[in-house]
Write an enzyme that holds these catalytic residues in place. Sequence first.
Site, PDB file in Angstrom:
ATOM      1  N   ASP A 162      18.652  74.621 -10.943  1.00 21.74           N
ATOM      2  CA  ASP A 162      18.508  73.077 -10.541  1.00 21.74           C
ATOM      3  C   ASP A 162      18.847  72.224 -11.761  1.00 21.74           C
ATOM      4  O   ASP A 162      19.137  72.497 -12.751  1.00 21.74           O
ATOM      5  CB  ASP A 162      17.316  72.913  -9.930  1.00 21.74           C
ATOM      6  CG  ASP A 162      17.315  72.055  -8.629  1.00 21.74           C
ATOM      7  OD1 ASP A 162      18.208  71.210  -8.416  1.00 21.74           O
ATOM      8  OD2 ASP A 162      16.452  72.252  -7.487  1.00 21.74           O
ATOM      9  N   GLU A 197      23.287  71.030  -8.678  1.00 24.10           N
ATOM     10  CA  GLU A 197      23.437  69.726  -9.153  1.00 24.10           C
ATOM     11  C   GLU A 197      23.882  68.764  -8.096  1.00 24.10           C
ATOM     12  O   GLU A 197      24.116  67.632  -8.582  1.00 24.10           O
ATOM     13  CB  GLU A 197      24.036  69.506 -10.731  1.00 24.10           C
ATOM     14  CG  GLU A 197      25.715  69.934 -10.600  1.00 24.10           C
ATOM     15  CD  GLU A 197      26.452  68.814 -10.121  1.00 24.10           C
ATOM     16  OE1 GLU A 197      26.951  69.032  -8.787  1.00 24.10           O
ATOM     17  OE2 GLU A 197      26.693  67.822 -10.570  1.00 24.10           O
ATOM     18  N   TRP A 198      23.835  69.222  -6.989  1.00 25.76           N
ATOM     19  CA  TRP A 198      23.984  68.381  -5.631  1.00 25.76           C
ATOM     20  C   TRP A 198      25.603  67.734  -5.575  1.00 25.76           C
ATOM     21  O   TRP A 198      25.723  66.819  -4.885  1.00 25.76           O
ATOM     22  CB  TRP A 198      23.064  67.579  -5.647  1.00 25.76           C
ATOM     23  CG  TRP A 198      21.600  67.784  -6.039  1.00 25.76           C
ATOM     24  CD1 TRP A 198      20.975  68.926  -5.546  1.00 25.76           C
ATOM     25  CD2 TRP A 198      21.000  67.248  -7.147  1.00 25.76           C
ATOM     26  NE1 TRP A 198      19.721  69.151  -6.399  1.00 25.76           N
ATOM     27  CE2 TRP A 198      19.782  68.263  -7.557  1.00 25.76           C
ATOM     28  CE3 TRP A 198      21.309  66.504  -8.240  1.00 25.76           C
ATOM     29  CZ2 TRP A 198      19.004  68.047  -8.575  1.00 25.76           C
ATOM     30  CZ3 TRP A 198      20.525  66.373  -9.423  1.00 25.76           C
ATOM     31  CH2 TRP A 198      19.354  67.148  -9.572  1.00 25.76           C
ATOM     32  N   GLY A 199      26.598  68.389  -6.309  1.00 27.97           N
ATOM     33  CA  GLY A 199      27.798  67.910  -6.093  1.00 27.97           C
ATOM     34  C   GLY A 199      28.008  66.386  -7.168  1.00 27.97           C
ATOM     35  O   GLY A 199      29.143  65.939  -6.691  1.00 27.97           O
ATOM     36  N   ASP A 220      20.423  67.584  -0.784  1.00 27.57           N
ATOM     37  CA  ASP A 220      19.784  68.795   0.217  1.00 27.57           C
ATOM     38  C   ASP A 220      19.986  68.339   1.656  1.00 27.57           C
ATOM     39  O   ASP A 220      20.017  67.216   1.993  1.00 27.57           O
ATOM     40  CB  ASP A 220      18.309  68.527   0.066  1.00 27.57           C
ATOM     41  CG  ASP A 220      17.591  69.006  -1.282  1.00 27.57           C
ATOM     42  OD1 ASP A 220      18.589  69.080  -2.535  1.00 27.57           O
ATOM     43  OD2 ASP A 220      16.580  69.116  -1.634  1.00 27.57           O
TER      44      ASP A 220
HETATM   45  C1  GLA Z   1      16.240  70.313  -5.367  1.00 32.96           C
HETATM   46  C2  GLA Z   1      17.279  71.344  -4.675  1.00 32.96           C
HETATM   47  C3  GLA Z   1      16.476  72.011  -3.455  1.00 32.96           C
HETATM   48  C4  GLA Z   1      15.256  72.675  -3.864  1.00 32.96           C
HETATM   49  C5  GLA Z   1      14.311  71.517  -4.437  1.00 32.96           C
HETATM   50  C6  GLA Z   1      12.952  72.203  -5.083  1.00 32.96           C
HETATM   51  O1  GLA Z   1      15.756  69.304  -4.570  1.00 32.96           O
HETATM   52  O2  GLA Z   1      18.230  70.473  -4.414  1.00 32.96           O
HETATM   53  O3  GLA Z   1      17.497  72.930  -2.989  1.00 32.96           O
HETATM   54  O4  GLA Z   1      15.514  73.620  -4.740  1.00 32.96           O
HETATM   55  O5  GLA Z   1      14.958  71.001  -5.498  1.00 32.96           O
HETATM   56  O6  GLA Z   1      11.959  71.496  -5.829  1.00 32.96           O
END
Ligand code: GLA
Length: 417
Positions: A162, A197-199, A220
């Site tokens: 993450d 890293e969510w794109g 997410d």
């Molecule tokens: C981020 C990630 C999630 C999850 C949480 C855990 O938000 O994007 O998928 O792993 O952290 O804290």
Amino acid sequence: MTLNLNNHMISKLPKHQTVLLFVAIAFMHCSIKAQSQPLALTPPMGWNSWNLVEAEVSDPLIREIADAMVSSGMRDAGYQYIIIDDFWVGGRDATNHLFPDRQRSPHEMKALAVYVHAKGLKLGIYSDAAEYTCGGVTASFNFEELDAQTFADWGIDYLKYDYCNAPEDVTTAFTRYKKMGDALKKTGRPMVYAICEWGQRKPWLWARAAGGHLWRTTWDSRDVWQSNNKDLTGIMEIFDQQKDLAQYAGPGGWNDPDLLMVGLYGKGKSSSVGGRFKGCNTIEYRSHFILWAMLSAPLIVNLDVRSMDKETADILLNKEIIAINQDSLGKQAVTLFIRDNIQVLKKELQNGDLAICVFNRGDQPASFSLDLKKDLNIWFPASARNLQEHETIKKAIALTNQLQAHDCRIYRISANK
Ligand code: GLA
């Protein structure tokens, strides 16, 4: 490592030593092969703890989930990885080795991995490219090699890495991800590396070079069909964000539009945002699954498999749809067109077949009739197999069907033999 031996030297060795030498070379060859073994040639499939339990992840839970993955048929359908998400870490010991939170996991991680492996499954774990994870527990920054080796020693097969609490710029992100990617490789243990890293820094452009096998493309996912809120992305918002990314997916490297919400029905802690989202209906979960299959997305569920209902099992265990996702060509679907509310997607398959998905984005029922030649540009005499009803139309001329709101149909089109 190189061995400088010539035939003359080998012929001088006593016979039993020659045999030993060849055994040693064969062993080295195998272990080098294991290190360079390509991973994630098809999108990873499995289960992740995050939305179901958040911080309540524990050793007994993972064992129960492993049991249920077997008894429910999930393992045999291909769901292989059991991934422990955030909050498992207790801290570092006097020698800086990570240890699990003792209250949640009284046993050693190694014992858990042995248990999971004995079920024919693989074990995944989570850390973060900073000092602390998103949940605020100890993470791997500055301990990459030590942690990677610890994971390897425990028998871990997958790392989700993450990016909370880390600097925003892409150069630092790449450097930190590559450092862990290199550390994982150095251990010699095959471990799938999931970049999360969510794109935000276009990881599809650099994640493979950092050693990644999949990379999150969005924030997410929440357990809602459409949230109309850019910070709390629902399934439709996430789906639409994949449309320009098809060229980056392929064997060994996948766009990851986050976990499958299928079967959560608002029960996930994080995905329901504390009860704010009540989940989707069964039709929407089925469409979510089909769309993720078409996208060659990782199929990673986070429902409670210990109490999976029949409707959910029917969705997740549809082997013909899983085969579309796991096709070895590894192409991500592209949209052929959107007419009114009907979106038509196409995914090319390894044997020359095509997967066609017809998706009603609208809030009202709709019917469709698509001419294979005129609408889909398919010129060969074809058969069309409906992968939900498991029926084949030979010499198909058109695909015709009714769709509920948010419903999908998926077909496999093959040339008539
Ligand atoms: C981020 C990630 C999630 C999850 C949480 C855990 O938000 O994007 O998928 O792993 O952290 O804290």
